[in-house]
Every structure is written in structure tokens, then in C-alpha cells.
Design an enzyme around this catalytic site. Sequence first.
Site, PDB file in Angstrom:
ATOM      1  CG  ASP A  30      -1.760  48.918  40.369  1.00 31.98           C
ATOM      2  OD1 ASP A  30      -2.654  49.632  40.867  1.00 31.98           O
ATOM      3  OD2 ASP A  30      -1.429  47.812  40.850  1.00 31.98           O
ATOM      4  CB  ILE A  31       2.827  47.045  42.575  1.00 28.16           C
ATOM      5  CG1 ILE A  31       4.139  46.332  42.808  1.00 28.16           C
ATOM      6  CG2 ILE A  31       1.719  46.536  43.481  1.00 28.16           C
ATOM      7  CD1 ILE A  31       4.732  46.597  44.180  1.00 28.16           C
ATOM      8  CG  HIS A 100      -5.092  55.457  44.111  1.00 27.22           C
ATOM      9  ND1 HIS A 100      -5.241  55.473  45.485  1.00 27.22           N
ATOM     10  CD2 HIS A 100      -5.628  54.295  43.679  1.00 27.22           C
ATOM     11  CE1 HIS A 100      -5.858  54.360  45.857  1.00 27.22           C
ATOM     12  NE2 HIS A 100      -6.106  53.630  44.786  1.00 27.22           N
ATOM     13  CG  HIS A 102      -7.124  52.290  39.746  1.00 24.40           C
ATOM     14  ND1 HIS A 102      -6.318  51.215  40.053  1.00 24.40           N
ATOM     15  CD2 HIS A 102      -7.698  52.672  40.911  1.00 24.40           C
ATOM     16  CE1 HIS A 102      -6.422  50.950  41.345  1.00 24.40           C
ATOM     17  NE2 HIS A 102      -7.254  51.814  41.900  1.00 24.40           N
TER      18      HIS A 102
HETATM   19  P1  AMP Z   1      -7.251  50.772  45.474  1.00 27.55           P
HETATM   20  O1  AMP Z   1      -7.686  49.365  45.786  1.00 27.55           O
HETATM   21  O2  AMP Z   1      -8.159  51.506  44.536  1.00 27.55           O
HETATM   22  O3  AMP Z   1      -6.955  51.551  46.750  1.00 27.55           O
HETATM   23  O4  AMP Z   1      -5.906  50.643  44.658  1.00 27.55           O
HETATM   24  C1  AMP Z   1      -4.654  50.523  45.251  1.00 27.55           C
HETATM   25  C2  AMP Z   1      -3.724  50.076  44.170  1.00 27.55           C
HETATM   26  O5  AMP Z   1      -2.399  50.339  44.585  1.00 27.55           O
HETATM   27  C3  AMP Z   1      -3.808  48.584  43.848  1.00 27.55           C
HETATM   28  O6  AMP Z   1      -4.162  48.426  42.473  1.00 27.55           O
HETATM   29  C4  AMP Z   1      -2.402  48.083  44.146  1.00 27.55           C
HETATM   30  O7  AMP Z   1      -1.975  47.090  43.234  1.00 27.55           O
HETATM   31  C5  AMP Z   1      -1.572  49.334  44.041  1.00 27.55           C
HETATM   32  N1  AMP Z   1      -0.331  49.362  44.798  1.00 27.55           N
HETATM   33  C6  AMP Z   1      -0.158  48.981  46.091  1.00 27.55           C
HETATM   34  N2  AMP Z   1       1.115  49.187  46.460  1.00 27.55           N
HETATM   35  C7  AMP Z   1       1.756  49.710  45.376  1.00 27.55           C
HETATM   36  C8  AMP Z   1       3.090  50.129  45.117  1.00 27.55           C
HETATM   37  N3  AMP Z   1       4.066  50.072  46.060  1.00 27.55           N
HETATM   38  N4  AMP Z   1       3.393  50.599  43.887  1.00 27.55           N
HETATM   39  C9  AMP Z   1       2.440  50.667  42.925  1.00 27.55           C
HETATM   40  N5  AMP Z   1       1.166  50.299  43.106  1.00 27.55           N
HETATM   41  C10 AMP Z   1       0.824  49.820  44.312  1.00 27.55           C
END
Ligand code: AMP
Length: 114
Positions: A30-31, A100, A102
Site C-alpha cells: 500500500d502506498i 482488494h 488489505h
Molecule cells: P480502500 O480505501 O479500501 O479502497 O483502499 C485503497 C487503498 O489503496 C488505500 O489504502 C490507498 O493507500 C491505496 N493506494 C492508492 N493508490 C495506490 C497505489 N498507486 N499503489 C498502492 N496503493 C495505493
Amino acid sequence: MSDCLFCKIVAGQVPAEIVYESGRALAFRDINPQAPTHVLVIPKEHHADANALAQADDGLADEVLKAAHAVAVQEQVAEGGYRVVFNTGAGAGQTVFHVHAHVLGGRDLTWPPG
Ligand code: AMP
Ligand code: ZN
């Protein structure tokens, strides 16, 4: 889907730190990590959320869960405890509409906190 961020990661069009890959699943960091281990596990095929994944082809949800487990083992959090979360729908905080999981670990994750 051409405008989906995680489909672009699958296609190699957006960079990500990939930590695990199987035939139909991919895992990357996760970023914006919320724990020492914070990895996102996705099916390579586009499904919007956990509702759609649950209704997908035989074995796909299974493969995503197995990939989450493999990540937990690889990250050495499988024994100490880790959390697998699917935020499902905007009301649950989902912001990226490519399903996704987590995978969170490496700190105290007992619930409810405190
Ligand atoms: P959600 O809020 O459950 O939809 O989680 C989306 C997740 O994607 C968040 O934890 C973000 O930090 C993560 N995220 C967004 N863009 C990226 C990216 N380019 N690479 C990795 N993680 C990302
Ligand atoms: Zn997608």
C-alpha cells in the site's frame, strides 16, 4: 478496465512494489501504509468489490485469500496475527473500485482497540 488504477498496476502501466504473484492474483505494498506490513491483494481480473468477487468464476476468491495467506507467511506475520480487510462500498471507506484485500500486520491489531 482502462481507467482503473489497479488494472493499470496489473498491466505494468503504474509502478508498484509487487511482493507476491500467482496465476490470477497480485499483491503489492500500500502506498500509504497503516501498519508495518500493509499489502493489497487483488485478483488480476477486474471486479469492483467483494460482492462481485464472491460471485466471480470458481476459485477466484479462493485464490485471493490464499494469496493473502502467502503474503502473511512471506511477511512473517502469519503466526503473530494479521488482519485481512475488504472495505466494500463507499459507505465502508472503499476508494478504489477494483476489489482488494488489505493485509495488515506487524503491530498490535487487537479489536476493538484499547
Ligand atoms: P480502500 O480505501 O479500501 O479502497 O483502499 C485503497 C487503498 O489503496 C488505500 O489504502 C490507498 O493507500 C491505496 N493506494 C492508492 N493508490 C495506490 C497505489 N498507486 N499503489 C498502492 N496503493 C495505493
Ligand atoms: Zn481494475
